[in-house]
Design a protein around this motif. Structure first.
Motif, PDB file in Angstrom:
ATOM      1  N   ILE A  50      -2.005 -56.575  61.234  1.00 32.69           N
ATOM      2  CA  ILE A  50      -2.690 -57.651  61.941  1.00 32.69           C
ATOM      3  C   ILE A  50      -2.661 -58.848  60.997  1.00 32.69           C
ATOM      4  CG2 ILE A  50      -4.818 -58.484  62.989  1.00 32.69           C
ATOM      5  CD1 ILE A  50      -5.528 -55.568  63.586  1.00 32.69           C
ATOM      6  N   VAL A  51      -2.093 -59.933  61.489  1.00 30.67           N
ATOM      7  CA  VAL A  51      -1.931 -61.155  60.705  1.00 30.67           C
ATOM      8  C   VAL A  51      -2.916 -62.185  61.225  1.00 30.67           C
ATOM      9  CG1 VAL A  51      -0.308 -63.016  60.142  1.00 30.67           C
ATOM     10  CG2 VAL A  51       0.505 -60.653  60.312  1.00 30.67           C
ATOM     11  N   GLU A  52      -3.540 -62.906  60.303  1.00 27.61           N
ATOM     12  CA  GLU A  52      -4.432 -63.999  60.696  1.00 27.61           C
ATOM     13  C   GLU A  52      -3.901 -65.315  60.139  1.00 27.61           C
ATOM     14  OE1 GLU A  52      -8.404 -63.556  59.217  1.00 27.61           O
ATOM     15  OE2 GLU A  52      -7.754 -63.266  57.159  1.00 27.61           O
ATOM     16  N   PHE A  53      -4.319 -66.392  60.774  1.00 33.07           N
ATOM     17  CA  PHE A  53      -3.891 -67.734  60.411  1.00 33.07           C
ATOM     18  C   PHE A  53      -5.141 -68.552  60.108  1.00 33.07           C
ATOM     19  CE2 PHE A  53      -0.827 -65.740  63.092  1.00 33.07           C
ATOM     20  CZ  PHE A  53       0.400 -66.085  62.545  1.00 33.07           C
ATOM     21  N   PRO A  54      -5.489 -68.722  58.842  1.00 38.99           N
ATOM     22  CA  PRO A  54      -6.749 -69.384  58.484  1.00 38.99           C
ATOM     23  C   PRO A  54      -6.928 -70.773  59.099  1.00 38.99           C
ATOM     24  CG  PRO A  54      -5.795 -68.347  56.558  1.00 38.99           C
ATOM     25  CD  PRO A  54      -4.768 -68.243  57.667  1.00 38.99           C
ATOM     26  N   GLU A  55      -5.835 -71.477  59.360  1.00 36.01           N
ATOM     27  CA  GLU A  55      -5.935 -72.820  59.936  1.00 36.01           C
ATOM     28  C   GLU A  55      -6.182 -72.778  61.443  1.00 36.01           C
ATOM     29  OE1 GLU A  55      -2.653 -75.310  58.574  1.00 36.01           O
ATOM     30  OE2 GLU A  55      -2.579 -74.084  56.763  1.00 36.01           O
ATOM     31  N   LEU A  56      -6.047 -71.610  62.048  1.00 30.91           N
ATOM     32  CA  LEU A  56      -6.340 -71.424  63.474  1.00 30.91           C
ATOM     33  C   LEU A  56      -7.363 -70.300  63.601  1.00 30.91           C
ATOM     34  CD1 LEU A  56      -2.841 -71.646  65.227  1.00 30.91           C
ATOM     35  CD2 LEU A  56      -4.685 -73.316  65.304  1.00 30.91           C
ATOM     36  N   PRO A  57      -8.635 -70.604  63.392  1.00 28.47           N
ATOM     37  CA  PRO A  57      -9.667 -69.559  63.430  1.00 28.47           C
ATOM     38  C   PRO A  57      -9.617 -68.756  64.728  1.00 28.47           C
ATOM     39  CG  PRO A  57     -10.591 -71.650  62.713  1.00 28.47           C
ATOM     40  CD  PRO A  57      -9.184 -71.930  63.167  1.00 28.47           C
ATOM     41  N   GLY A  58      -9.735 -67.459  64.588  1.00 26.92           N
ATOM     42  CA  GLY A  58      -9.745 -66.579  65.745  1.00 26.92           C
ATOM     43  C   GLY A  58      -8.384 -66.039  66.145  1.00 26.92           C
ATOM     44  N   ILE A  59      -7.312 -66.656  65.665  1.00 27.13           N
ATOM     45  CA  ILE A  59      -5.970 -66.177  66.017  1.00 27.13           C
ATOM     46  C   ILE A  59      -5.605 -65.014  65.109  1.00 27.13           C
ATOM     47  CG2 ILE A  59      -3.498 -66.718  65.976  1.00 27.13           C
ATOM     48  CD1 ILE A  59      -4.816 -67.912  68.344  1.00 27.13           C
ATOM     49  N   LYS A  60      -5.319 -63.893  65.738  1.00 24.23           N
ATOM     50  CA  LYS A  60      -4.811 -62.718  65.033  1.00 24.23           C
ATOM     51  C   LYS A  60      -3.666 -62.169  65.854  1.00 24.23           C
ATOM     52  CE  LYS A  60      -9.078 -61.571  62.713  1.00 24.23           C
ATOM     53  NZ  LYS A  60      -9.899 -62.661  63.232  1.00 24.23           N
ATOM     54  N   MET A  61      -2.692 -61.598  65.172  1.00 23.14           N
ATOM     55  CA  MET A  61      -1.485 -61.154  65.846  1.00 23.14           C
ATOM     56  C   MET A  61      -1.060 -59.800  65.295  1.00 23.14           C
ATOM     57  SD  MET A  61       1.899 -63.422  65.838  1.00 23.14           S
ATOM     58  CE  MET A  61       3.421 -62.784  66.408  1.00 23.14           C
ATOM     59  N   VAL A  62      -0.791 -58.854  66.177  1.00 24.63           N
ATOM     60  CA  VAL A  62      -0.294 -57.537  65.774  1.00 24.63           C
ATOM     61  C   VAL A  62       1.221 -57.632  65.678  1.00 24.63           C
ATOM     62  CG1 VAL A  62      -0.131 -55.098  66.378  1.00 24.63           C
ATOM     63  CG2 VAL A  62      -2.214 -56.388  66.910  1.00 24.63           C
ATOM     64  N   THR A  63       1.779 -57.136  64.577  1.00 26.17           N
ATOM     65  CA  THR A  63       3.201 -57.293  64.319  1.00 26.17           C
ATOM     66  C   THR A  63       3.683 -56.245  63.327  1.00 26.17           C
ATOM     67  OG1 THR A  63       4.876 -58.926  63.636  1.00 26.17           O
ATOM     68  CG2 THR A  63       2.768 -58.970  62.477  1.00 26.17           C
ATOM     69  N   ARG A  64       4.962 -56.274  63.041  1.00 18.91           N
ATOM     70  CA  ARG A  64       5.526 -55.404  61.997  1.00 18.91           C
ATOM     71  C   ARG A  64       5.518 -56.151  60.672  1.00 18.91           C
ATOM     72  NH1 ARG A  64       9.577 -51.385  63.461  1.00 18.91           N
ATOM     73  NH2 ARG A  64       9.916 -51.199  61.235  1.00 18.91           N
ATOM     74  N   LEU A  65       5.353 -55.386  59.594  1.00 16.96           N
ATOM     75  CA  LEU A  65       5.414 -55.930  58.248  1.00 16.96           C
ATOM     76  C   LEU A  65       6.604 -55.292  57.542  1.00 16.96           C
ATOM     77  CD1 LEU A  65       3.777 -57.849  56.420  1.00 16.96           C
ATOM     78  CD2 LEU A  65       2.580 -55.847  55.558  1.00 16.96           C
ATOM     79  N   PHE A  66       7.523 -56.112  57.066  1.00 14.14           N
ATOM     80  CA  PHE A  66       8.732 -55.630  56.403  1.00 14.14           C
ATOM     81  C   PHE A  66       8.655 -55.869  54.895  1.00 14.14           C
ATOM     82  CE2 PHE A  66      10.403 -56.520  60.711  1.00 14.14           C
ATOM     83  CZ  PHE A  66      10.911 -55.264  60.996  1.00 14.14           C
TER      84      PHE A  66
END
Length: 142
Positions: free
Chosen positions: A89-105
């Motif tokens: 789960i990735v978050e974007f500190p400049e866009l509060p509340g946005i989290k994204m499920v993804t693959r990590l390589f």
């Protein structure tokens, strides 16, 4: 190209533009024009102010690891050769509340730490699907 059967993915009624941007290797998030709140996944109505007026903003360059798990059992034979792999789960500190499920390589689960900076990488799956994935390390500077 990572193995990925087409039966796992189809465009929904609200996410077509998200996937079009991904195909162009642009990560963008739907954002309400009325209150400015970004949202993921895309939705026709803002969950904060109920406005239907939205636009798509580029993802900030800064992202970080919010959480992760190591997948050791394939849910489908198409993923067997990838085992083990990391789902994050990735978050974007400049866009509060946005989290994204993804693959990590390119990551070792034993040395990963919550909050580590991440860099966006694109994973081609087919001619009409490119997935936004990440790897540890911040964006290049200079």
């Amino acid at each position: 190209m990572m193995p990925f059967a087409s039966e796992f993915w189809s465009r929904g009624p609200n996410d077509g533009l998200f996937w079009d941007y991904c195909l162009a290797r642009e990560l963008r998030f739907q954002t309400c024009r009325s209150c400015g709140v970004a949202r993921q996944p895309p939705h026709p109505i803002c969950p904060v102010c109920a406005s239907a007026d939205h636009h798509w903003v580029p993802a900030p360059a800064t992202s970080r690891l919010y959480s992760f798990t190591v997948v050791r059992t394939a849910a489908h034979p198409a993923f067997k050769d990838d085992l083990p792999y990391i789902v994050a789960i990735v978050e974007f500190p400049e866009l509060p509340g946005i989290k994204m499920v993804t693959r990590l390589f390119d990551a070792d689960a034993g040395s990963l730490r919550i909050g580590v900076p991440l860099t966006l990488v694109w994973e081609p799956v087919s001619a009409d699907l490119v997935l936004p994935c990440f790897r540890p390390g911040g964006p290049a500077t200079g």
